[in-house]
Design an enzyme around this catalytic site. Structure first.
Site, PDB file in Angstrom:
ATOM      1  N   ASN A  13       0.818  -0.895  -0.110  1.00 34.90           N
ATOM      2  CA  ASN A  13       0.132  -0.046   0.104  1.00 34.90           C
ATOM      3  C   ASN A  13       1.051   1.370  -0.071  1.00 34.90           C
ATOM      4  OD1 ASN A  13      -1.874   1.987   0.425  1.00 34.90           O
ATOM      5  ND2 ASN A  13      -2.171   1.754   2.495  1.00 34.90           N
ATOM      6  N   TRP A  14       0.953   1.898  -1.278  1.00 34.83           N
ATOM      7  CA  TRP A  14       2.072   2.948  -1.253  1.00 34.83           C
ATOM      8  C   TRP A  14       1.548   4.012  -0.543  1.00 34.83           C
ATOM      9  CZ3 TRP A  14       4.351   3.128  -7.060  1.00 34.83           C
ATOM     10  CH2 TRP A  14       5.160   1.953  -7.219  1.00 34.83           C
ATOM     11  N   LYS A  15       0.159   4.163  -0.216  1.00 35.89           N
ATOM     12  CA  LYS A  15      -0.515   5.408   0.132  1.00 35.89           C
ATOM     13  C   LYS A  15      -0.115   6.536  -0.634  1.00 35.89           C
ATOM     14  CE  LYS A  15       0.728   3.566   4.647  1.00 35.89           C
ATOM     15  NZ  LYS A  15       0.364   3.535   6.049  1.00 35.89           N
ATOM     16  N   HIS A  98      -9.521   1.047   4.386  1.00 38.92           N
ATOM     17  CA  HIS A  98      -8.125   1.440   5.171  1.00 38.92           C
ATOM     18  C   HIS A  98      -8.399   2.386   6.324  1.00 38.92           C
ATOM     19  CE1 HIS A  98      -4.160   2.518   6.221  1.00 38.92           C
ATOM     20  NE2 HIS A  98      -3.650   1.332   5.504  1.00 38.92           N
ATOM     21  N   GLU A 100      -6.766   4.611   7.826  1.00 37.30           N
ATOM     22  CA  GLU A 100      -6.530   5.962   7.539  1.00 37.30           C
ATOM     23  C   GLU A 100      -7.724   6.743   6.680  1.00 37.30           C
ATOM     24  OE1 GLU A 100      -2.806   5.704   5.320  1.00 37.30           O
ATOM     25  OE2 GLU A 100      -1.909   4.869   7.143  1.00 37.30           O
ATOM     26  N   GLU A 170      -5.650  -5.067  10.293  1.00 36.13           N
ATOM     27  CA  GLU A 170      -4.471  -4.249  10.257  1.00 36.13           C
ATOM     28  C   GLU A 170      -4.939  -3.668  11.843  1.00 36.13           C
ATOM     29  OE1 GLU A 170      -2.487  -2.953   6.656  1.00 36.13           O
ATOM     30  OE2 GLU A 170      -4.224  -1.411   7.077  1.00 36.13           O
ATOM     31  N   GLY A 176       2.072   2.032  10.726  1.00 31.03           N
ATOM     32  CA  GLY A 176       3.338   3.286  10.498  1.00 31.03           C
ATOM     33  C   GLY A 176       3.854   3.612  11.717  1.00 31.03           C
ATOM     34  N   SER A 216       3.251  -2.386  10.274  1.00 29.82           N
ATOM     35  CA  SER A 216       4.515  -2.499  10.472  1.00 29.82           C
ATOM     36  C   SER A 216       5.177  -3.946  10.288  1.00 29.82           C
ATOM     37  CB  SER A 216       5.059  -1.959  11.728  1.00 29.82           C
ATOM     38  OG  SER A 216       4.443  -0.659  12.097  1.00 29.82           O
ATOM     39  N   GLY A 237       2.745  -1.365   4.209  1.00 24.25           N
ATOM     40  CA  GLY A 237       2.871   0.199   3.927  1.00 24.25           C
ATOM     41  C   GLY A 237       4.238   0.481   3.686  1.00 24.25           C
ATOM     42  N   GLY A 238       4.830   1.197   4.828  1.00 19.24           N
ATOM     43  CA  GLY A 238       6.226   1.782   4.810  1.00 19.24           C
ATOM     44  C   GLY A 238       7.106   0.750   3.792  1.00 19.24           C
TER      45      GLY A 238
HETATM   46  C1  PEP Z   1      -0.905  -0.042   5.644  1.00 16.72           C
HETATM   47  O1  PEP Z   1      -0.799   1.176   5.277  1.00 16.72           O
HETATM   48  O2  PEP Z   1      -1.709  -0.890   5.268  1.00 16.72           O
HETATM   49  C2  PEP Z   1       0.252  -0.536   6.778  1.00 16.72           C
HETATM   50  C3  PEP Z   1       0.094  -1.694   7.215  1.00 16.72           C
HETATM   51  O3  PEP Z   1       1.481   0.478   6.978  1.00 16.72           O
HETATM   52  P1  PEP Z   1       2.868   0.075   7.526  1.00 16.72           P
HETATM   53  O4  PEP Z   1       3.146  -1.225   7.078  1.00 16.72           O
HETATM   54  O5  PEP Z   1       3.560   1.179   7.237  1.00 16.72           O
HETATM   55  O6  PEP Z   1       2.444   0.042   9.092  1.00 16.72           O
END
Ligand code: PEP
Length: 254
Positions: A13-15, A98, A100, A170, A176, A216, A237-238
């Site tokens: 997930n590049w956001k 998501h 966010e 999640e 994040g 994470s 994500g990251g």
């Molecule tokens: C996400 O955005 O779905 C996510 C899990 O982010 P991260 O891996 O950065 O925690």
């Protein structure tokens, strides 16, 4: 082992990251790195990079996801994108619900369900996210929260349609933040979500549903998380923004 009944899926997930130039660079690095993956590999890119991503990955094993879609087919919804518009571009997946989106853009399980209906009606596959906040977890209501999000999100969906739906568990406190759920914590909730799916449909449908963990996940902890019986992949994500890290996670799947 029931895990063999379902596909393992690693999705990035590049956001709101990566310009078109950065997108081209990251995808060019990823293509050779993940070409021998045994799991399904998805990248969820911003709307403006969908066409570039689809064009670059067309003869590869990388699939492309959008990060949202609207529930209406067209109309006065300034700034929104419909499922049909995504389908027309050649998008295969859409990430919905998501945390966010829920936290910053007023997304509710009801609107997630409406978007999901529109996605399926336009032959898009869906990654639907659910997860509790830190205060939910500390209040002991994790199961209630994920059950409600799952049940409302999947209302009026048939069991035949579940083949096109992936659930991503999640925990909001792990996204994040660098705080990962332990593999046992994550597996316990994934297992519970599978029970909820069995209660909505049946055990066979639940056993076949891919349930990812996200929060994470990185090149170091992926092995341990992905070895668990009820964790069928990851939403990343990251670490999905770095080709080496993302590919290490892809190859951490057994
Ligand atoms: C996400 O955005 O779905 C996510 C899990 O982010 P991260 O891996 O950065 O925690």
């Amino acid at each position: 082992m029931n895990k063999n009944l379902r596909k393992t899926v690693i999705a990035g997930n590049w956001k709101m990251n990566n310009t078109r130039i950065e997108t081209k660079k990251l995808i060019s690095e990823l293509i050779p790195l993940v070409k021998d993956a045994s799991c399904e590999v998805i990248i969820g890119v911003p709307f403006t990079n969908l066409e570039t991503a689809i064009e670059m990955t067309k003869d590869t094993n990388i699939k492309v996801a959008a990060q949202n879609c609207h529930w209406a087919s067209s109309g006065a919804f300034t700034g929104e994108i419909s499922a049909a518009m995504l389908k027309e571009l050649g998008v295969e997946y859409v990430i919905l619900g998501h945390s966010e989106r829920r936290q910053y853009f007023g997304e509710t399980s009801l609107t997630v369900n409406q978007r999901l209906r529109a996605a399926l009606d336009n032959n898009l596959k869906v990654i639907m996210c659910v997860g509790e906040s830190l205060s939910d977890r500390e209040s002991g209501i994790t199961q209630n929260v994920v059950a409600i999000q799952t049940k409302i999100g999947l209302s009026n969906i048939t069991k035949q349609e579940m083949k096109d739906i992936i659930i991503a568990y999640e925990p909001v406190w792990a996204i994040g933040t660098g705080k990962t759920a332990t593999s046992d914590q994550a597996n316990e909730v994934n297992k519970y979500i599978r029970e909820v799916i069995a209660s909505i449909f049946d055990k066979e449908t639940a056993d076949k549903t891919t349930i990812q963990y996200g929060g994470s996940m990185n090149a170091k902890n992926a092995d341990e998380l992905l070895s668990k019986e009820d964790i069928d992949g990851g939403l990343i994500g990251g670490a999905s923004l770095k080709s080496e890290d993302f590919s290490k996670i892809v190859f951490a799947t057994k």
